[in-house]
Every structure is written in C-alpha cells, then in structure tokens.
Scaffold this motif. Structure first.
Motif, PDB file in Angstrom:
ATOM      1  N   LEU A 179      13.988 -29.605  37.018  1.00 52.21           N
ATOM      2  CA  LEU A 179      12.827 -29.170  36.681  1.00 52.21           C
ATOM      3  C   LEU A 179      12.881 -27.786  36.541  1.00 52.21           C
ATOM      4  O   LEU A 179      13.397 -26.940  37.043  1.00 52.21           O
ATOM      5  CB  LEU A 179      11.837 -29.687  37.487  1.00 52.21           C
TER       6      LEU A 179
ATOM      7  N   GLU B  54       6.991 -24.405  36.685  1.00 49.93           N
ATOM      8  CA  GLU B  54       5.815 -24.830  36.334  1.00 49.93           C
ATOM      9  C   GLU B  54       5.437 -26.392  36.645  1.00 49.93           C
ATOM     10  O   GLU B  54       4.297 -26.788  36.684  1.00 49.93           O
ATOM     11  CB  GLU B  54       5.250 -24.559  35.044  1.00 49.93           C
ATOM     12  N   ARG B  55       6.451 -27.285  36.800  1.00 51.32           N
ATOM     13  CA  ARG B  55       6.300 -28.679  37.001  1.00 51.32           C
ATOM     14  C   ARG B  55       5.791 -28.945  38.508  1.00 51.32           C
ATOM     15  O   ARG B  55       5.386 -30.003  38.924  1.00 51.32           O
ATOM     16  CB  ARG B  55       7.482 -29.414  36.722  1.00 51.32           C
TER      17      ARG B  55
ATOM     18  N   SER C 108       4.074 -28.852  42.192  1.00 50.35           N
ATOM     19  CA  SER C 108       2.748 -28.560  42.924  1.00 50.35           C
ATOM     20  C   SER C 108       3.047 -27.653  44.206  1.00 50.35           C
ATOM     21  O   SER C 108       4.192 -27.310  44.441  1.00 50.35           O
ATOM     22  CB  SER C 108       2.158 -29.811  43.278  1.00 50.35           C
TER      23      SER C 108
ATOM     24  N   PRO D 133      -0.601 -27.694  37.923  1.00 47.45           N
ATOM     25  CA  PRO D 133       0.893 -27.807  37.694  1.00 47.45           C
ATOM     26  C   PRO D 133       1.245 -28.526  36.288  1.00 47.45           C
ATOM     27  O   PRO D 133       0.313 -29.479  35.795  1.00 47.45           O
ATOM     28  CB  PRO D 133       1.530 -28.622  38.714  1.00 47.45           C
ATOM     29  N   GLY D 134       2.204 -28.022  35.537  1.00 49.57           N
ATOM     30  CA  GLY D 134       2.555 -28.704  34.034  1.00 49.57           C
ATOM     31  C   GLY D 134       2.011 -27.827  33.101  1.00 49.57           C
ATOM     32  O   GLY D 134       2.492 -28.088  32.098  1.00 49.57           O
ATOM     33  N   LYS D 135       1.022 -26.936  33.528  1.00 52.48           N
ATOM     34  CA  LYS D 135       0.647 -26.084  32.334  1.00 52.48           C
ATOM     35  C   LYS D 135       1.412 -24.886  32.158  1.00 52.48           C
ATOM     36  O   LYS D 135       1.933 -24.243  33.051  1.00 52.48           O
ATOM     37  CB  LYS D 135      -0.927 -25.735  32.532  1.00 52.48           C
ATOM     38  N   LYS D 136       1.656 -24.298  30.829  1.00 52.68           N
ATOM     39  CA  LYS D 136       2.425 -22.962  30.707  1.00 52.68           C
ATOM     40  C   LYS D 136       1.943 -21.958  31.479  1.00 52.68           C
ATOM     41  O   LYS D 136       2.647 -20.870  31.833  1.00 52.68           O
ATOM     42  CB  LYS D 136       2.627 -22.930  29.175  1.00 52.68           C
TER      43      LYS D 136
END
Length: 256
Positions: A235, A238-239, A241, A143-146
């Motif tokens: 949010l 993609e943020r 989990s 998570p967090g990656k584009k």
C-alpha cells in the motif's frame, strides 16, 4: 491607533464580525474555561471571546504594535494579555490544569503551532482555529484521501477533528491569495500510543516523505534492517489509519 498588517508575521486581519463571532462560538470549552487566543491582532475575535463570560481568556501576541492596541482597547484583559511567542511559551507552567487554544493562525507558522499543541496534548483539550484551507482540509481528511498526510496522522492520533466552514479571501486585510478553513480539534480518549511513540513518528514521516512509493520501498529505505514482509507493504501511506500505523510501528520495532 491603527495596526499595520506585517507581511513578515503572516498577518491577515479578519474584518468580518459575523465570521469572527462564528469562530468564537465554535469553541465548546467542554473541559475547562481557561482559553488562550493565539495571535489576537486587532482583537476582532477577542471581543466575542470576552463576551463569553464562562471563559477565562488569555491572549498571546508577538507583535508589539498589536499588543499596544489591545492594551488600549481591551484593558479588561490586564495581565492575561501576554507579549510573547506562543511557540516558545511554557504551557505546562502557565496552565497546569489544561487550556483551550483558539485563534486565526498565521499561515506561515500554522504547522509549528500544531506541533506545539501535539507536544502539549495532555493539556490542550480543544483547539478551534482558522488556517489556510489546504492545511485545514489536510488535517481533517480521513485515510484514503490524497490530502491525508503526516500532520493528519499525528493530530488524528490524539484529536477528533472536524472541518467547520470555509472563509473567503475578501474578508481579510490584506486579502490572502488563498481561502481559509476553520477546524475544531477535540482531545480523544487515547492517552498513549500502543507502540514506541518516537518510532511511530519516524515511521509516519519516512513513508509520507516518499508517498509515491509503496510502504515496502519507503520503509526499507529508512529501516534497512526490516527484512520480513507485512500486510501493508503493497500500500501507499495515505491508505493507512492511525491504528494501522501503530501496527506497522510495532512490526518495525522488532528490527530496530
């Protein structure tokens, strides 16, 4: 006999034996020796899998020309060479005790293969595969990656995923226009999601289908009955989990 790569089947035959062996050796077969190779083609991977005597290898191939070639050159497969479409196979009927999946997946149906694996997640304990690098990265990204997206969430819910290595275009016939990536999926300990699974899939899809919007906007467009606020609403998807999506699904469940 020679096998012609067929564009309509998305065939790009791997020609580098070192890479083929490396892929075959990446399968740990930690739960079962039963292994199904998807789309063996000309058998470049098959030969190294057959050399692993601890494996009981099956192979599924949809191309009749490849099947004829494999029967001629890998007769030891015998009835374990299946002429048929993996997507349509009854894995539960064939492998009730479980199976590993391995293969160089055709780019054009790789997502369908992964959804087939997801449907049979209680049977498929491990998968090692080569796919388009972009897809491999997307599936393995946290998570967090584009690149993190729908397939990332669905597969990471039930598998621990590791990006193993990159394969360049020149080791294929014909060479694809993109690089490939090899990944390994190992079944995790999660038996069921702690929420309504059908709703979970709908929540994930609805948020990523409008991934530039905040979860508040995309979720309320899909589920207008959701009137309360949630801590994830500001949010983007993609943020979140897998566990975050489970929490969000349980929240949505109160309104539907």
């Amino acid at each position: 006999m020679n096998v012609r790569p067929k564009k309509q089947l998305g065939q790009h035959f791997l020609t580098d034996l070192n890479i083929a062996k490396r892929i075959a050796d990446s399968l740990t077969a930690f739960r079962t020796p039963l292994t199904l190779e998807v789309g063996p083609g000309t058998g470049v991977l098959t030969q190294f899998l057959l050399a692993r005597q601890e494996l009981e290898l099956y192979a599924a191939e949809v191309d009749s020309e490849s099947v004829a070639y494999l029967r001629e050159n890998f007769s030891e497969l015998g009835s374990r060479l299946i002429y048929g479409d993996f997507i349509k196979m009854d894995l539960k009927g064939m492998f009730p005790e479980g199976v590993n999946i391995i293969g160089n997946f055709p780019y054009n149906i790789s997502s369908q293969i992964f959804f087939k694996i997801l449907e049979n997640r209680d049977l498929v304990s491990e998968c090692v595969c080569m796919v388009q690098k972009e897809v491999a990265v997307r599936i393995a990204e946290p998570p967090g990656k584009k690149e993190y997206g729908i397939l990332s969430v669905f597969l990471q819910a039930f598998y621990n995923i590791e990006y193993l290595f990159t394969v360049h275009e020149h080791v294929f016939n014909p060479p694809p226009k993109v690089k490939s990536g090899v990944i390994r999926l190992v079944r995790n300990e999660r038996q069921r999601l702690d929420c309504n699974e059908e709703l979970f899939f709908k929540v994930v899809k609805s948020t990523f289908n409008q991934r530039r919007k905040t979860i508040r906007n995309s979720l309320r467009a899909a589920f207008p009955a959701v009137t309360e606020e949630h801590r994830f609403f500001s949010l983007r998807p993609e943020r979140l989990s897998v566990d975050d999506f489970i929490e969000l699904t349980r929240f949505v469940e109160k309104f539907v």
